[in-house]
Write a protein that holds these residues in place. Sequence first.
Motif, mmCIF file in Angstrom:
data_model
loop_
_atom_site.group_PDB
_atom_site.id
_atom_site.type_symbol
_atom_site.label_atom_id
_atom_site.label_comp_id
_atom_site.label_asym_id
_atom_site.label_seq_id
_atom_site.Cartn_x
_atom_site.Cartn_y
_atom_site.Cartn_z
ATOM 1 N N ALA A 20 11.685 -1.774 31.281
ATOM 2 C CA ALA A 20 12.000 -3.187 31.521
ATOM 3 C C ALA A 20 10.849 -3.890 32.234
ATOM 4 O O ALA A 20 10.564 -5.060 31.965
ATOM 5 C CB ALA A 20 13.288 -3.307 32.325
ATOM 6 N N VAL A 21 10.177 -3.180 33.114
ATOM 7 C CA VAL A 21 9.071 -3.758 33.876
ATOM 8 C C VAL A 21 7.767 -3.747 33.074
ATOM 9 O O VAL A 21 6.964 -4.671 33.175
ATOM 10 C CB VAL A 21 8.880 -2.977 35.203
ATOM 11 N N ARG A 22 7.545 -2.732 32.269
ATOM 12 C CA ARG A 22 6.244 -2.514 31.629
ATOM 13 C C ARG A 22 6.108 -2.986 30.184
ATOM 14 O O ARG A 22 5.007 -3.143 29.691
ATOM 15 C CB ARG A 22 5.904 -1.021 31.665
ATOM 16 N N ARG A 23 7.215 -3.164 29.477
ATOM 17 C CA ARG A 23 7.123 -3.540 28.059
ATOM 18 C C ARG A 23 6.468 -4.902 27.889
ATOM 19 O O ARG A 23 6.640 -5.784 28.721
ATOM 20 C CB ARG A 23 8.508 -3.592 27.430
ATOM 21 N N PRO A 24 5.763 -5.089 26.772
ATOM 22 C CA PRO A 24 5.212 -6.414 26.476
ATOM 23 C C PRO A 24 6.341 -7.410 26.241
ATOM 24 O O PRO A 24 7.479 -7.017 25.977
ATOM 25 C CB PRO A 24 4.419 -6.208 25.186
ATOM 26 N N GLU A 25 6.010 -8.691 26.300
ATOM 27 C CA GLU A 25 7.040 -9.707 26.058
ATOM 28 C C GLU A 25 7.597 -9.552 24.652
ATOM 29 O O GLU A 25 6.944 -9.022 23.757
ATOM 30 C CB GLU A 25 6.482 -11.102 26.291
ATOM 31 N N ALA A 26 8.812 -10.015 24.458
ATOM 32 C CA ALA A 26 9.555 -9.809 23.212
ATOM 33 C C ALA A 26 8.793 -10.279 21.977
ATOM 34 O O ALA A 26 8.857 -9.641 20.919
ATOM 35 C CB ALA A 26 10.912 -10.499 23.289
ATOM 36 N N ALA A 27 8.032 -11.346 22.080
ATOM 37 C CA ALA A 27 7.301 -11.877 20.921
ATOM 38 C C ALA A 27 6.217 -10.927 20.416
ATOM 39 O O ALA A 27 5.807 -11.005 19.260
ATOM 40 C CB ALA A 27 6.683 -13.218 21.276
ATOM 41 N N LEU A 28 5.753 -10.010 21.263
ATOM 42 C CA LEU A 28 4.679 -9.085 20.884
ATOM 43 C C LEU A 28 5.175 -7.714 20.431
ATOM 44 O O LEU A 28 4.394 -6.913 19.925
ATOM 45 C CB LEU A 28 3.716 -8.891 22.054
ATOM 46 N N ARG A 29 6.426 -7.428 20.616
ATOM 47 C CA ARG A 29 6.925 -6.071 20.412
ATOM 48 C C ARG A 29 6.880 -5.577 18.970
ATOM 49 O O ARG A 29 6.961 -4.380 18.734
ATOM 50 C CB ARG A 29 8.334 -5.935 20.976
ATOM 51 N N ASP A 30 6.733 -6.471 18.002
ATOM 52 C CA ASP A 30 6.559 -5.998 16.623
ATOM 53 C C ASP A 30 5.113 -5.573 16.370
ATOM 54 O O ASP A 30 4.815 -4.937 15.367
ATOM 55 C CB ASP A 30 7.000 -7.059 15.614
ATOM 56 N N LYS A 31 4.215 -5.882 17.319
ATOM 57 C CA LYS A 31 2.810 -5.494 17.209
ATOM 58 C C LYS A 31 2.458 -4.340 18.154
ATOM 59 O O LYS A 31 1.667 -3.476 17.827
ATOM 60 C CB LYS A 31 1.913 -6.687 17.498
#
Length: 115
Positions: A20-31
């Motif tokens: 939750a703290v480290r993941r990229p923002e939702a808009a980037l998660r397909d990349k």
Amino acid sequence: MAFAKEQLQTLESTLTIWLAVRRPEAALRDKIDLGYTIKNQDIFLEEIRPIWNKPEEMGRYAFAKIKYEKATELWKIYWMRGNLKWHPYEPKPVFGRLELALEEIMKDPYHCFFG
């Protein structure tokens, strides 16, 4: 030997908070995204991204390994060298808590995990 059910729930809770703290923002998660896989006493932290020659498929690429040693109740961290083998992380390969091991990996002072 795999983790006990109670241990696994605690680990997954800790790893969920880490994500939750480290993941990229939702808009980037397909990349680009982060994830983990638990196998036996090992936790593999992974980068999730499109496969270079099949961009429609996502690949999971481990960049860190955290091994729980039941006899000593310690967590050991490993990094993958260019020979694609796991090596103990120096200068501090052993931690008393999973959270401390995750913190050291994310700090990455020697650029072993994130280049």
